[in-house]
Scaffold this active site. Structure first.
Site, PDB file in Angstrom:
ATOM      1  N   GLY A  32       0.866  -1.236   0.345  1.00 25.54           N
ATOM      2  CA  GLY A  32      -0.067  -0.058  -0.231  1.00 25.54           C
ATOM      3  C   GLY A  32       0.857   1.094   0.216  1.00 25.54           C
ATOM      4  O   GLY A  32       2.427   0.935  -0.013  1.00 25.54           O
ATOM      5  N   CYS A  33       0.355   1.920  -0.137  1.00 27.51           N
ATOM      6  CA  CYS A  33       0.753   3.353  -0.287  1.00 27.51           C
ATOM      7  C   CYS A  33       1.644   4.274   0.658  1.00 27.51           C
ATOM      8  O   CYS A  33       2.270   4.260   1.142  1.00 27.51           O
ATOM      9  CB  CYS A  33       0.474   4.277  -0.978  1.00 27.51           C
ATOM     10  SG  CYS A  33      -1.112   4.818  -0.993  1.00 27.51           S
ATOM     11  N   PHE A  34       0.355   4.341   2.058  1.00 23.80           N
ATOM     12  CA  PHE A  34       0.866   4.668   3.375  1.00 23.80           C
ATOM     13  C   PHE A  34       1.834   3.229   3.374  1.00 23.80           C
ATOM     14  O   PHE A  34       2.990   4.178   4.053  1.00 23.80           O
ATOM     15  CB  PHE A  34       0.017   4.965   3.696  1.00 23.80           C
ATOM     16  CG  PHE A  34      -0.207   6.306   4.269  1.00 23.80           C
ATOM     17  CD1 PHE A  34      -0.318   7.283   4.466  1.00 23.80           C
ATOM     18  CD2 PHE A  34      -2.088   6.244   3.750  1.00 23.80           C
ATOM     19  CE1 PHE A  34      -0.809   8.828   4.420  1.00 23.80           C
ATOM     20  CE2 PHE A  34      -2.308   7.824   3.934  1.00 23.80           C
ATOM     21  CZ  PHE A  34      -1.409   9.441   4.568  1.00 23.80           C
ATOM     22  N   ALA A  35       1.712   2.302   3.271  1.00 23.86           N
ATOM     23  CA  ALA A  35       2.617   1.878   3.942  1.00 23.86           C
ATOM     24  C   ALA A  35       3.864   1.536   3.659  1.00 23.86           C
ATOM     25  O   ALA A  35       4.609   2.019   4.424  1.00 23.86           O
ATOM     26  CB  ALA A  35       1.998   0.120   3.192  1.00 23.86           C
TER      27      ALA A  35
END
Length: 327
Positions: free
Chosen positions: A137-140
């Protein structure tokens, strides 16, 4: 002779699908065989992604082909698993899933298909020998890249993280908080301490620091811009800023897209690139790790292409030498 990779894309009408198409039509080793979309079947790609006019003659199709080497799934969360269950994908076809369906270890197996978590800075060797990839994921991605060196050194305990993302992080479907009139001159915290990426972040940190408890508190924000993520993570550290900077630079020395900066960083440095740039600041025993990415590239489609390159044994940076939108 350079390697030729035949590509299929499912879910090509959304933001991540569009970015993937933009990258792959100019990739030196890739050829797009089909872009699947039931609702757009027969339409030229530029009817949905209007910036592609004059770039490609490919049309959307509602049919699948086995004449491919890799299949990218750019579907909504929960839809990738359903798609693979409903469609017989030949065993020789590698799958790169951009949803969250297979990121956690307990969900990484679907019948005969086993998915490797596709963060190259953490799992490069496993990715190179894998058949299927769960794209992070992007935030991850942004949070993990800011914390992995500390986890490897066993230095994580309590972590306080905030991060702000652009409107494209919400996907292409309209909602009350993605309209221009809501986003303009506005920010908002959302999913406070409950964001869906916390599971994969915790999993990766424990992979490097299996001993002791890591308590990660994360407050995400919606921002007044279209793309990019800026993360700031605060931790306790007794080490000097010089020691920490050297540790980070050593950790990422062999990873071409993650750079440790000695100077203050800002979002325009990474927008339209596959880079993650990290900066460290320290006051007393408080260390702040800033990390920035483009949520649609290093946070999604760019990282997916990076994983494709690793899967097929070609140059990791192929098709990803992109210029930042500085002005």
């Amino acid at each position: 002779m350079s390697k030729h990779i035949k590509v299929g894309i499912v879910g090509g009408a959304g933001y991540t699908g569009g970015e993937l198409i933009r990258l792959l039509i100019h990739h030196p080793n890739a050829e797009i065989i089909f872009v699947h979309s039931k609702s757009n079947a027969g339409n030229s790609l530029h009817k949905v992604h209007s910036d592609l006019i004059g770039e490609t003659a490919i049309r959307f199709t509602d049919e699948l082909s086995s004449n491919i080497d890799v299949l990218f799934l750019c579907t909504g969360h929960g839809e990738a698993k359903k798609f693979l269950e409903a469609n017989a994908i030949a065993d020789h076809i590698k799958v790169i899933d951009l949803s969250n369906d297979f990121r956690l270890a307990q969900n990484s197996q679907l019948e005969a298909r086993s998915f490797i978590y596709g963060l190259p800075e953490l799992n490069k060797t496993a990715i190179q020998s894998a058949q299927n990839i769960a794209n992070p994921g992007c935030f991850a991605t942004a949070i993990q890249l800011g914390l992995l060196p500390l986890a490897q050194a066993g230095l994580l305990d309590e972590v306080y993280t905030t991060g702000i993302t652009g409107s494209t992080g919400a996907g292409q479907g309209l909602s009350s908080t993605s309209h221009f009139s809501w986003r303009a001159n506005n920010i908002q915290a959302y999913k406070t301490l409950t964001h869906q990426h916390l599971g994969e972040i915790g999993q990766s940190l424990l992979q490097l620091q299996p001993v002791g408890k890591i308590d990660l508190s994360f407050v995400p924000w919606r921002g007044d811009f279209t793309r990019g993520i800026f993360i700031s993570s605060t931790v306790h550290s007794e080490k000097s800023i010089e020691q920490l900077t050297a540790m980070y630079k050593d950790f990422y020395e062999s990873h071409p897209f993650t750079i440790v900066s000695d100077d203050p960083i800002f979002l325009k440095q990474v927008v339209n690139t596959n880079k993650c740039i990290i900066q460290l600041e320290k006051v007393g025993t408080k260390l702040v790790v800033h990390s920035i990415i483009d949520n649609l590239l290093k946070g999604a489609s760019g990282q997916a292409v990076q994983n494709m390159n690793l899967l097929f044994g070609i140059e990791e940076t192929a098709g990803l030498k992109l210029k930042a939108n500085y002005f």
